[in-house]
Enzyme design. Structure first.
Site, short mmCIF file in Angstrom:
data_model
loop_
_atom_site.label_atom_id
_atom_site.label_comp_id
_atom_site.label_asym_id
_atom_site.label_seq_id
_atom_site.Cartn_x
_atom_site.Cartn_y
_atom_site.Cartn_z
N GLY A 30 8.12 -9.58 -2.43
CA GLY A 30 8.80 -8.74 -3.41
C GLY A 30 8.07 -8.50 -4.71
CB THR A 31 4.51 -8.61 -5.85
OG1 THR A 31 3.88 -7.80 -4.86
CG2 THR A 31 4.31 -10.09 -5.53
CG ASN A 32 4.82 -3.26 -4.39
OD1 ASN A 32 4.22 -2.53 -5.17
ND2 ASN A 32 4.23 -3.86 -3.37
CG MET B 276 6.88 -6.25 6.42
SD MET B 276 5.57 -5.12 5.91
CE MET B 276 4.91 -6.03 4.52
CB ILE C 43 9.48 1.83 11.80
CG1 ILE C 43 8.06 1.48 11.35
CG2 ILE C 43 9.63 3.35 11.92
CD1 ILE C 43 6.95 1.94 12.29
CG LEU C 44 14.64 1.86 8.34
CD1 LEU C 44 15.18 1.99 6.94
CD2 LEU C 44 15.56 0.99 9.19
CG ASN D 64 6.76 2.73 2.63
OD1 ASN D 64 7.12 1.58 2.38
ND2 ASN D 64 5.74 2.98 3.44
CG HIS E 153 0.69 2.39 3.81
ND1 HIS E 153 1.20 1.59 4.81
CD2 HIS E 153 -0.62 2.60 4.14
CE1 HIS E 153 0.26 1.32 5.70
NE2 HIS E 153 -0.84 1.93 5.31
C1 GAR Z 1 2.53 -4.66 -0.10
O1 GAR Z 1 1.13 -4.71 -0.10
C2 GAR Z 1 3.02 -3.36 0.48
O2 GAR Z 1 2.23 -2.26 0.12
C3 GAR Z 1 2.91 -3.65 1.96
O3 GAR Z 1 3.31 -4.98 2.10
C4 GAR Z 1 3.10 -5.69 0.88
C5 GAR Z 1 4.43 -6.26 0.41
O4 GAR Z 1 4.28 -7.07 -0.73
N1 GAR Z 1 3.72 -2.72 2.71
C6 GAR Z 1 3.41 -2.28 3.91
O5 GAR Z 1 2.42 -2.64 4.51
C7 GAR Z 1 4.38 -1.28 4.51
N2 GAR Z 1 3.81 -0.61 5.63
P1 GAR Z 1 5.50 -7.37 -1.70
O6 GAR Z 1 6.65 -7.90 -0.83
O7 GAR Z 1 4.96 -8.47 -2.58
O8 GAR Z 1 5.87 -6.12 -2.45
#
Ligand code: GAR
Length: 208
Positions: A12-14, A90, A92-93, A107, A109
């Site tokens: 969940g850093t994003n 992670m 796909i919907l 999203n 990526h």
């Molecule tokens: C992030 O790097 C995000 O871009 C990627 O997973 C990580 C999640 O980190 N997402 C994907 O690959 C989606 N296809 P987070 O939980 O710390 O945000």
């Protein structure tokens, strides 16, 4: 004020970057709920720490993908969510979910789409593939979600240098720090300020 619902699976850093930008006043919005498909996702704890509703919705308990997506739709609608953010989600919907929030799902990526994207490309795997290919530049992309994985209209991209001695973990961290945590809040801010419009699958910014 824009009401946001988030979908998470992991650290969940994003999500944290969005929360921080809301709390410091850069984004005029409120996160009304955070939903995880993993019961132990640290992202749920992050939400709770900030007083945000955080729930685990189990795909297994739902019984089928259709029921699962119906549960998600019902939950987000009951919370009044107007924009859905996939933030390290992670899974796909299908069209079912996408149609319920048309042009209202974003999203992030961890690559420059259309490189290293689509089914099977998620998390660390994306960076492993980028290193295998030997690309010298990678980055991150924020896009609107359509029924085809990672193929929706692109909102913002940011490039990041790949270094000779990078491991997938080191590259992932650099892409997050230099690109993801910068462009995701920026895309959400633009949406909250009504500055994005989609014309023939191309996103235009209407503030410049
Ligand atoms: C992030 O790097 C995000 O871009 C990627 O997973 C990580 C999640 O980190 N997402 C994907 O690959 C989606 N296809 P987070 O939980 O710390 O945000």
């Amino acid at each position: 004020m824009l009401k946001i619902g988030a979908l998470v699976s992991g650290g969940g850093t994003n999500l944290q970057a969005i929360i921080d930008n809301i709390e410091n006043g850069s984004i005029n919005a409120e996160i009304v709920t955070v939903v995880s498909n993993k019961s132990k996702a640290y992202a749920l704890e992050r939400a709770e720490k900030h007083g945000i509703d955080a729930v685990f919705i189990s795909k297994k308990e739902a019984g089928s993908q259709e029921n699962y997506e119906d549960k998600l739709i019902e939950h987000f609608k009951s919370k009044g969510a107007e924009l859905i953010l996939m933030a390290g989600f992670m899974s796909i919907l299908s069209e079912r979910f996408v149609n319920a929030f048309e042009n209202r799902i974003m999203n992030i990526h961890p690559a420059l789409i259309p490189s290293f994207c689509g089914e099977g490309y998620y998390g660390l795997k994306v960076h492993e593939e980028a290193l295998k290919k030997g690309v010298k530049v990678t980055g991150a992309t924020v896009h609107f979600v359509t029924k085809e994985a990672d193929a929706g209209p692109i909102i913002i991209q940011k490039a990041v240098e790949v270094k000779d001695d990078d491991t997938a973990e080191v590259l992932q961290k650099r892409v997050m720090e230099e690109a993801e945590w910068v462009i995701y809040p920026e895309a959400v801010r633009l949406f909250a300020e009504n500055k994005l419009k989609i014309e023939n699958n191309i996103v235009r910014r209407i503030d410049r």
